[in-house]
Scaffold this motif. Sequence first.
Motif, PDB file in Angstrom:
ATOM      1  N   GLN A   2      44.389  39.074  37.663  1.00 21.05           N
ATOM      2  CA  GLN A   2      43.642  38.545  36.520  1.00 21.05           C
ATOM      3  C   GLN A   2      44.506  37.677  35.617  1.00 21.05           C
ATOM      4  O   GLN A   2      44.532  37.843  34.395  1.00 21.05           O
ATOM      5  CB  GLN A   2      43.057  39.719  35.708  1.00 21.05           C
ATOM      6  N   ILE A   3      45.237  36.743  36.217  1.00 19.41           N
ATOM      7  CA  ILE A   3      46.148  35.897  35.444  1.00 19.41           C
ATOM      8  C   ILE A   3      45.363  34.796  34.724  1.00 19.41           C
ATOM      9  O   ILE A   3      44.614  34.048  35.343  1.00 19.41           O
ATOM     10  CB  ILE A   3      47.188  35.219  36.359  1.00 19.41           C
ATOM     11  N   THR A   4      45.550  34.753  33.406  1.00 16.69           N
ATOM     12  CA  THR A   4      44.959  33.679  32.619  1.00 16.69           C
ATOM     13  C   THR A   4      46.068  32.987  31.848  1.00 16.69           C
ATOM     14  O   THR A   4      46.956  33.638  31.318  1.00 16.69           O
ATOM     15  CB  THR A   4      43.922  34.235  31.625  1.00 16.69           C
ATOM     16  N   LYS A   5      46.037  31.658  31.857  1.00 11.73           N
ATOM     17  CA  LYS A   5      47.046  30.905  31.110  1.00 11.73           C
ATOM     18  C   LYS A   5      46.388  29.685  30.485  1.00 11.73           C
ATOM     19  O   LYS A   5      45.693  28.929  31.157  1.00 11.73           O
ATOM     20  CB  LYS A   5      48.158  30.457  32.071  1.00 11.73           C
ATOM     21  N   ARG A   6      46.594  29.540  29.172  1.00 12.43           N
ATOM     22  CA  ARG A   6      46.056  28.370  28.488  1.00 12.43           C
ATOM     23  C   ARG A   6      47.191  27.555  27.899  1.00 12.43           C
ATOM     24  O   ARG A   6      48.185  28.111  27.437  1.00 12.43           O
ATOM     25  CB  ARG A   6      45.127  28.807  27.341  1.00 12.43           C
ATOM     26  N   PHE A   7      47.039  26.228  27.944  1.00 16.72           N
ATOM     27  CA  PHE A   7      47.938  25.340  27.208  1.00 16.72           C
ATOM     28  C   PHE A   7      47.089  24.663  26.159  1.00 16.72           C
ATOM     29  O   PHE A   7      46.354  23.728  26.462  1.00 16.72           O
ATOM     30  CB  PHE A   7      48.557  24.304  28.143  1.00 16.72           C
ATOM     31  N   ASP A  37      42.393  30.746  35.219  1.00 15.59           N
ATOM     32  CA  ASP A  37      41.301  31.521  34.666  1.00 15.59           C
ATOM     33  C   ASP A  37      41.094  32.776  35.522  1.00 15.59           C
ATOM     34  O   ASP A  37      40.488  32.701  36.580  1.00 15.59           O
ATOM     35  CB  ASP A  37      40.043  30.630  34.648  1.00 15.59           C
ATOM     36  N   ARG A  38      41.637  33.884  35.081  1.00 13.02           N
ATOM     37  CA  ARG A  38      41.502  35.183  35.754  1.00 13.02           C
ATOM     38  C   ARG A  38      41.725  35.086  37.265  1.00 13.02           C
ATOM     39  O   ARG A  38      40.839  35.364  38.066  1.00 13.02           O
ATOM     40  CB  ARG A  38      40.123  35.784  35.437  1.00 13.02           C
ATOM     41  N   VAL A  39      42.916  34.686  37.624  1.00 13.04           N
ATOM     42  CA  VAL A  39      43.225  34.479  39.040  1.00 13.04           C
ATOM     43  C   VAL A  39      43.831  35.752  39.638  1.00 13.04           C
ATOM     44  O   VAL A  39      44.699  36.375  39.032  1.00 13.04           O
ATOM     45  CB  VAL A  39      44.220  33.301  39.200  1.00 13.04           C
ATOM     46  N   ASP A  40      43.353  36.122  40.803  1.00 12.77           N
ATOM     47  CA  ASP A  40      43.931  37.232  41.563  1.00 12.77           C
ATOM     48  C   ASP A  40      44.574  36.662  42.817  1.00 12.77           C
ATOM     49  O   ASP A  40      43.961  35.865  43.517  1.00 12.77           O
ATOM     50  CB  ASP A  40      42.832  38.217  42.001  1.00 12.77           C
ATOM     51  N   LEU A  41      45.791  37.085  43.078  1.00  9.47           N
ATOM     52  CA  LEU A  41      46.452  36.618  44.300  1.00  9.47           C
ATOM     53  C   LEU A  41      47.233  37.773  44.898  1.00  9.47           C
ATOM     54  O   LEU A  41      47.891  38.527  44.182  1.00  9.47           O
ATOM     55  CB  LEU A  41      47.406  35.463  43.981  1.00  9.47           C
ATOM     56  N   GLU A  42      47.146  37.909  46.206  1.00 11.90           N
ATOM     57  CA  GLU A  42      47.898  38.958  46.874  1.00 11.90           C
ATOM     58  C   GLU A  42      48.605  38.337  48.061  1.00 11.90           C
ATOM     59  O   GLU A  42      47.994  37.609  48.835  1.00 11.90           O
ATOM     60  CB  GLU A  42      46.949  40.049  47.355  1.00 11.90           C
ATOM     61  N   VAL A  43      49.898  38.592  48.173  1.00 11.08           N
ATOM     62  CA  VAL A  43      50.651  38.053  49.297  1.00 11.08           C
ATOM     63  C   VAL A  43      51.294  39.221  50.023  1.00 11.08           C
ATOM     64  O   VAL A  43      52.019  40.013  49.417  1.00 11.08           O
ATOM     65  CB  VAL A  43      51.736  37.062  48.816  1.00 11.08           C
ATOM     66  N   GLY A  44      51.006  39.333  51.313  1.00  8.81           N
ATOM     67  CA  GLY A  44      51.525  40.452  52.096  1.00  8.81           C
ATOM     68  C   GLY A  44      52.989  40.270  52.447  1.00  8.81           C
ATOM     69  O   GLY A  44      53.527  39.161  52.366  1.00  8.81           O
ATOM     70  N   ASP A  45      53.611  41.353  52.835  1.00  5.69           N
ATOM     71  CA  ASP A  45      55.030  41.358  53.170  1.00  5.69           C
ATOM     72  C   ASP A  45      55.323  40.371  54.299  1.00  5.69           C
ATOM     73  O   ASP A  45      54.656  40.374  55.327  1.00  5.69           O
ATOM     74  CB  ASP A  45      55.421  42.781  53.594  1.00  5.69           C
ATOM     75  N   GLY A  46      56.322  39.509  54.075  1.00  8.33           N
ATOM     76  CA  GLY A  46      56.767  38.593  55.122  1.00  8.33           C
ATOM     77  C   GLY A  46      55.840  37.421  55.386  1.00  8.33           C
ATOM     78  O   GLY A  46      56.061  36.655  56.314  1.00  8.33           O
TER      79      GLY A  46
END
Lengths: 296, 351
Positions: free
Chosen positions: B7-12, B19-28
């Motif tokens: 749920q990453i939100t960043k405003r400048f 805007d409420r980003v979800d990201l998942e990166v698996g091992d390797g």
Amino acid sequence: MPGLPPRLRAARPAEARRAVTEPWPVRAGLIALALLFIALLLVLPLVLVFQTAFAQGWRTYLAAIREPDAWAAIRLTLLATIISVPLNTIFGVAAAWAIAKFRFRGRQLLLTLIDLPFAVSPVIAGLIFVILFGRRGFLGPWLAEHGIRIIFNTPGIVLATLFVTFPFVARELIPLMEAQGSDEEQSALTLGASGWQTFWRVTLPNIKWALLYGIILCNARAMGEFGAVSVVSGHIRGRTNTMPLHIEVLYNDYQFAAAFAVASLLALLAVVTLVLKSLVEWRAAPASAPSEAAAG
Amino acid sequence: MTIQANQITKRFGAFTALDRVDLEVGDGQLVALLGPSGSGKTTLLRIIAGLEQADEGSVWLDGVDTTRQNPRERRVGFVFQHYALFRHMTVFENVAFGLRVKPRRVRPGRDEIRDRVHELLRLVQLDWLADRLPNQLSGGQRQRVALARALAVEPRVLLLDEPFGALDAKVRKELRRWLRRLHDEIHVTSVFVTHDVEEALEVADEVVVMNEGRIEQKGHPDQVYEHPVNSFVYHFLGSVNLFHTRVRDGQVRVGEQVLAVEGEDEAVVHARPHDIEISRTAEPGWLEGTVLRIHGIGPVVRVEVRREDESLVEVELPRERYADLRFTVGEAVHLSPRQAKVFAEAGRQSN
């Protein structure tokens, strides 16, 4: 190319060169004019300073420099320089770092404030200190109560020198640091360096030549400053006269040989400064050469 | 090592970069963040690295919340688009930097540092340049040094911000293949940012397509390319022909393609230029048009066809096939897509 007028056809190198340069009389004339100007305004005065200084022989020259008031002036100038140059170096690096590497509210204001000593006449700078710290000044009564004398005393001279030489280092560094950006600092951080390590190992080596250049200019100005120091000094011989003030006093007393003898020291400093400056520029040139030169 | 951004939100200022980003990166894994400029992909990468702070949301590395940690504590390797090599240090010193700044008790000895740096320089095939300064190297060499430098501290994850963006086309291609091979060798969990579709599809295990601060789609490169979930992704991954078509009985028809759509008056059918069949002879149901322009572009020939309603259709054919057909400008032709897609929210995006 049948349709092209002869002028537009591909010219041989010599012709091409002629097409973009002036005829030789014009070139020679311009160069002569520039050299004459330099000789008249820069070289001639320098020669005259040394000539007048030695006009009455070595003895008079040495006597003028060894005279107690002259010595006191030299010491005071050195003291003001030794205090203000390191302080302004630290301040300049800190301010340039903040302005070049960060975006914050009031950044533009800080930039303007740094230029203030350049914008204000040195005499006014001196007057500000008199108004602030003088006997009838804003803080005067309180200072007098505690027996602190700033105006017509060494602290005033140091303060005035500090103020006037305030922008040199910062001004020299800001454009360079802005151009370099903060990518290198950021990569140092991701590589595990602390802020302090990043400064000493990455930032400082990248700005060292500009920093040295700024320090040299700051130093030259600190020693040569006249206006602001003149206002706060009070011209007490042997106590609050710096070298430039001492020269003025001697000159007003018609002691030309002595005045020029001390002046020759300042002139010598200027020559040394210029040599150092060219040396720094010469050393710095390869380091800042376009980095794309070897890229393929 | 896994990466998880929640749920990453960043405003400048007024601009919302993420805007409420979800990201998942698996091992390797080697994951590509793909998107146009301004889509927030670089910001997301910098937030994972700790070079930027998210306004909301959290970043977890290997199951540990690192949101409040600085880049130093996160131990991530970061490679910058413009290399960010230390310009006053030799290649050797650049790579050694991360080892030299370690606290004394964990800092390797002088010989160990030397061996490690040379080992890394051999890995990026630049051992022979150890004594050069960065400005004596080519762009591709600099980026390999930057990679070796990032790997020197044995980062838990490797983050690359448009690593090949500043290189010319040929070097780019070589370097991205090399990166893929390197990843197969060392298996460090990696995320790279790119706006180059080909690069993302060729190199990554998983592609994450971003737009306007949001993730539009993620998945295996083939999956994303063959099954774009919306018009934006379809547009971003390649050239598009649009056919505005009337819906009849829950179906639209373009040439021989019949696609089911949910009840609307009109639907926009998407088809790639190389998925369009072109012919001189009329077939039942095919679209008609006249040839407007013909360009040869390396191995393919692009034929622009103007339809009766003035809309343009681009068709790409392999050069040999074109050699058989040899159309001329102004000639009447017939078209039918071999493959096409229609999206529920079609037309939301139409650059």
